[in-house]
Design a protein around this motif. Structure first.
Motif, PDB file in Angstrom:
ATOM      1  N   VAL A   1      -7.296  -4.918  11.337  1.00 39.58           N
ATOM      2  CA  VAL A   1      -6.541  -5.036  10.087  1.00 39.58           C
ATOM      3  C   VAL A   1      -7.021  -4.179   8.864  1.00 39.58           C
ATOM      4  O   VAL A   1      -6.346  -3.551   8.254  1.00 39.58           O
ATOM      5  CB  VAL A   1      -6.074  -6.538   9.699  1.00 39.58           C
ATOM      6  N   LEU A   2      -8.484  -4.308   8.787  1.00 44.70           N
ATOM      7  CA  LEU A   2      -8.981  -3.421   7.772  1.00 44.70           C
ATOM      8  C   LEU A   2      -8.807  -1.958   8.032  1.00 44.70           C
ATOM      9  O   LEU A   2      -8.903  -1.379   7.172  1.00 44.70           O
ATOM     10  CB  LEU A   2     -10.568  -4.001   7.679  1.00 44.70           C
ATOM     11  N   THR A   3      -9.236  -1.552   9.222  1.00 46.50           N
ATOM     12  CA  THR A   3      -9.083  -0.150   9.534  1.00 46.50           C
ATOM     13  C   THR A   3      -7.553   0.432  10.153  1.00 46.50           C
ATOM     14  O   THR A   3      -7.679   1.807   9.605  1.00 46.50           O
ATOM     15  CB  THR A   3     -10.153   0.224  10.773  1.00 46.50           C
ATOM     16  N   ALA A   4      -6.936  -0.093  10.461  1.00 47.15           N
ATOM     17  CA  ALA A   4      -5.561   0.415  11.117  1.00 47.15           C
ATOM     18  C   ALA A   4      -4.528  -0.788  11.013  1.00 47.15           C
ATOM     19  O   ALA A   4      -4.046  -1.387  12.056  1.00 47.15           O
ATOM     20  CB  ALA A   4      -5.843   0.714  12.563  1.00 47.15           C
ATOM     21  N   PRO A   5      -4.269  -1.252   9.817  1.00 47.32           N
ATOM     22  CA  PRO A   5      -2.921  -2.297   9.715  1.00 47.32           C
ATOM     23  C   PRO A   5      -1.840  -2.001  10.038  1.00 47.32           C
ATOM     24  O   PRO A   5      -1.253  -0.779  10.141  1.00 47.32           O
ATOM     25  CB  PRO A   5      -3.181  -2.534   8.120  1.00 47.32           C
ATOM     26  N   VAL A   6      -1.125  -2.543  10.776  1.00 48.86           N
ATOM     27  CA  VAL A   6       0.300  -2.428  11.368  1.00 48.86           C
ATOM     28  C   VAL A   6       1.295  -2.424  10.161  1.00 48.86           C
ATOM     29  O   VAL A   6       2.125  -1.487  10.256  1.00 48.86           O
ATOM     30  CB  VAL A   6       0.585  -3.643  12.297  1.00 48.86           C
ATOM     31  N   GLY A   7       0.900  -3.197   9.167  1.00 50.72           N
ATOM     32  CA  GLY A   7       1.964  -3.257   7.926  1.00 50.72           C
ATOM     33  C   GLY A   7       1.297  -3.215   6.768  1.00 50.72           C
ATOM     34  O   GLY A   7       0.207  -3.578   6.587  1.00 50.72           O
ATOM     35  N   PRO A   8       2.033  -2.901   5.713  1.00 49.37           N
ATOM     36  CA  PRO A   8       1.370  -2.756   4.373  1.00 49.37           C
ATOM     37  C   PRO A   8       0.791  -4.086   3.634  1.00 49.37           C
ATOM     38  O   PRO A   8       0.138  -4.186   2.968  1.00 49.37           O
ATOM     39  CB  PRO A   8       2.358  -2.132   3.466  1.00 49.37           C
ATOM     40  N   GLN A   9       1.501  -5.182   4.378  1.00 45.03           N
ATOM     41  CA  GLN A   9       0.906  -6.662   3.840  1.00 45.03           C
ATOM     42  C   GLN A   9      -0.095  -7.260   4.520  1.00 45.03           C
ATOM     43  O   GLN A   9      -0.555  -8.522   4.435  1.00 45.03           O
ATOM     44  CB  GLN A   9       2.271  -7.625   4.033  1.00 45.03           C
ATOM     45  N   ASP A  10      -0.597  -6.483   6.003  1.00 44.56           N
ATOM     46  CA  ASP A  10      -1.539  -7.196   6.758  1.00 44.56           C
ATOM     47  C   ASP A  10      -2.730  -7.586   5.973  1.00 44.56           C
ATOM     48  O   ASP A  10      -3.485  -8.700   6.348  1.00 44.56           O
ATOM     49  CB  ASP A  10      -2.053  -6.294   7.804  1.00 44.56           C
ATOM     50  N   ARG A  11      -3.216  -6.690   4.943  1.00 41.07           N
ATOM     51  CA  ARG A  11      -4.594  -7.122   4.536  1.00 41.07           C
ATOM     52  C   ARG A  11      -4.387  -8.374   3.497  1.00 41.07           C
ATOM     53  O   ARG A  11      -5.027  -9.352   3.408  1.00 41.07           O
ATOM     54  CB  ARG A  11      -4.977  -6.222   3.469  1.00 41.07           C
ATOM     55  N   ALA A  12      -3.071  -8.443   2.728  1.00 45.95           N
ATOM     56  CA  ALA A  12      -2.832  -9.692   2.110  1.00 45.95           C
ATOM     57  C   ALA A  12      -2.529 -10.790   2.841  1.00 45.95           C
ATOM     58  O   ALA A  12      -3.094 -12.152   2.405  1.00 45.95           O
ATOM     59  CB  ALA A  12      -1.564  -9.386   1.328  1.00 45.95           C
ATOM     60  N   MET A  13      -2.294 -10.940   4.145  1.00 51.24           N
ATOM     61  CA  MET A  13      -2.231 -11.904   5.002  1.00 51.24           C
ATOM     62  C   MET A  13      -3.537 -12.399   5.365  1.00 51.24           C
ATOM     63  O   MET A  13      -3.561 -13.840   5.349  1.00 51.24           O
ATOM     64  CB  MET A  13      -1.239 -11.383   6.258  1.00 51.24           C
ATOM     65  N   ILE A  14      -4.287 -11.595   5.908  1.00 56.52           N
ATOM     66  CA  ILE A  14      -5.480 -11.938   6.319  1.00 56.52           C
ATOM     67  C   ILE A  14      -6.556 -12.734   5.137  1.00 56.52           C
ATOM     68  O   ILE A  14      -7.322 -13.472   5.333  1.00 56.52           O
ATOM     69  CB  ILE A  14      -6.224 -11.016   7.357  1.00 56.52           C
TER      70      ILE A  14
END
Length: 497
Positions: free
Chosen positions: A227-240
């Protein structure tokens, strides 16, 4: 069968007038029974769905041969739920499905729960489709708490859904339950605590399943790093950033993320280290500083030192009773906090002791006062009225349904600039007849309708409104309408039919 809205929209003046009679609290029992037997769909809908009914009328409704008439009663939010659940074994699926569906009430209003025995019967005998949607709103808090250990297996299956709130012993019992369905559901929750299993099952595209996993399930380090290096979507970081099992070094990393939404989510975490607390307390984004300002690790002095601004334009609604009650000492601490958001949190607690009710009723924050008025069963009358006058947001009208909302003296607001405040005059039993009549000419339709039902409306104006296309319905519901007039209206419609 047309929808309730279509039924009402196609009703003519005479039908709407009789629907008003059906709502009239002074309507004799024989009038109500006649309307039930001979009324149009619009009349029967209003009679069965929109009021409390005498026992004899309830009995007649339950035995009515028309499926839709019984279904209207199944959705009635005004009657005792113990009356509605007498339809629990109705021969028609249509009626049972509408019983399972929570009655329609204004958003923010509480639906009275069904008796626990009825909930058990419905879970045991209804199909899952009927128990979807709003059925859960009709289950009491006590019933929810009993589900994981309930003697009926179908109920225990529902109780597994409370996994995050269950003790280790209760979880173990569900994993070893004699019912296969219970064991399977418990095992599915246990798997979600296994990072390796979550990694294997994690969808590789943005979807609800991926969102839920990133926010709440156990994540392996490989998933976090991806998620940190290759997120699938723009919200992935906010999700984790929301995930409770996030490693400390990643929490620190995301506390300095360039996206303020990520930092705001991190600011709400209870596991922040002192360095993150200090950095987020002076974050350039005001929403991040506000989120951090209520952190439980802060002292009141540290809280007060943060440059935050509490919004006053938010919705202050009724809140459901939490599954796990808050610690009374935590509530008391919040009630004495310098921070309005923490005092608001305390004000929404339904079990506040009298000393805190008195304290928060005089709070200088609008949100604190309104949340107390919306949620506490003993909110005092002056607070309820003040909250209604000052708060114009979502669920404002819910305040008038609170047990202690005042009635006398409300005619003093008959000339208020706010039409919702002018309409309070309709609740004042001592409003002058001239004032009542004047407000039936008010420019606001809701005010006109409310005052058309006031018992002090002069008889001549009441008779006039019975033929008014707009106000015949509320006028016919006026308790001052003579019983003989109601009989005449019912007889005239029957003769016409």
């Amino acid at each position: 069968m047309p929808t309730p809205q279509e039924i009402w929209e196609t009703a003519d003046l005479a039908e709407r007038r009789l629907a008003g009679v059906a709502l009239n609290p002074s309507a004799p029992e024989d009038v109500l029974l006649r309307l039930l037997a001979d009324g149009s769909p619009a009349v029967r809908m209003v009679l069965c769905r929109d009021r409390i009914l005498p026992d004899a009328v309830v009995e007649a409704v339950l035995k009515h041969p028309d499926t839709h008439t019984r279904s209207f009663f199944a959705r009635n939010p005004h009657v005792d739920p113990a009356q509605r659940v007498r339809l629990v074994d109705d021969p028609e699926w249509f009626v049972r499905a509408h019983l399972a569906e929570a009655p329609h009430v204004p958003c923010g209003w509480r639906v009275r729960p069904l008796p626990d025995w009825a909930v058990v019967r419905m879970i045991s005998t209804y199909d899952s489709e009927a128990l979807g949607g709003t059925f859960r709103r009709q289950v009491s808090t006590a019933m929810w708490r009993s589900m994981p250990t309930h003697p009926v297996a179908e109920v225990r299956r529902w109780g597994v859904g409370l996994w995050d709130h269950l003790s280790a012993d209760t979880r173990a019992a569900l994993l070893a339950d004699p019912d296969e369905g219970v064991r399977e559901r418990a095992l599915s929750h246990l798997r979600e605590e296994d990072p390796a299993w979550v990694e294997r099952m994690l969808p590789d595209r943005s979807c609800h399943g991926r969102t839920r996993a990133l926010m709440f399930l156990a994540l392996s380090r490989a998933v976090v790093d991806s998620v940190l290096t290759a997120p699938v979507g723009p919200q992935d970081r906010a999700m984790i950033a929301n995930n409770p099992g996030l490693p400390a070094d990643v929490v620190a990393l995301l506390a300095a993320d360039p996206d303020p939404e990520v930092r705001e989510t991190i600011a709400r975490r209870a596991d922040l280290a002192p360095a993150e607390l200090r950095a987020l307390a002076v974050d350039p984004d005001p929403e991040v500083r506000l989120a951090l300002s209520v952190h439980p690790a802060l002292s009141e002095g540290e809280r007060a030192a943060i440059d935050y601004e509490v919004p006053v334009d938010r919705c202050f609604d009724h809140s459901p009773v939490p599954f796990v009650p808050r610690d009374p000492e935590d509530v008391r601490r919040d009630a004495h906090s310098v921070h309005p958001l923490l005092r608001r949190r305390a004000a929404a607690d339904h079990s506040l002791p009298p000393d805190l009710v008195a304290r928060l009723a005089e709070d200088d924050d609008l949100g604190v006062r309104v949340l107390l008025a919306q949620n506490h069963p003993d909110a005092p009358a002056p607070l309820l009225l003040r909250s209604f006058l000052e708060y114009t947001g979502h669920s404002r009208e819910h305040l008038t349904a609170r047990p202690n909302f005042p009635t006398t003296g409300l005619a003093a607001y008959a000339d208020h600039e706010d039409p919702m405040v002018r309409a309070l005059t309709a609740r004042d039993p001592e409003a002058a007849p001239a004032t009542v009549e004047r407000l039936t000419h008010d420019p606001d339709p809701a005010v006109r309708a409310a005052l058309a039902r006031h018992p002090s409306l002069p008889p001549s104006r009441l008779r006039e409104l019975l033929d008014d296309e707009e106000l015949a319905h509320p006028a016919a519901a006026n308790p001052a309408l003579a019983p003989e007039t109601m009989h005449e209206l019912v007889a005239a419609h029957g003769h016409r039919a």
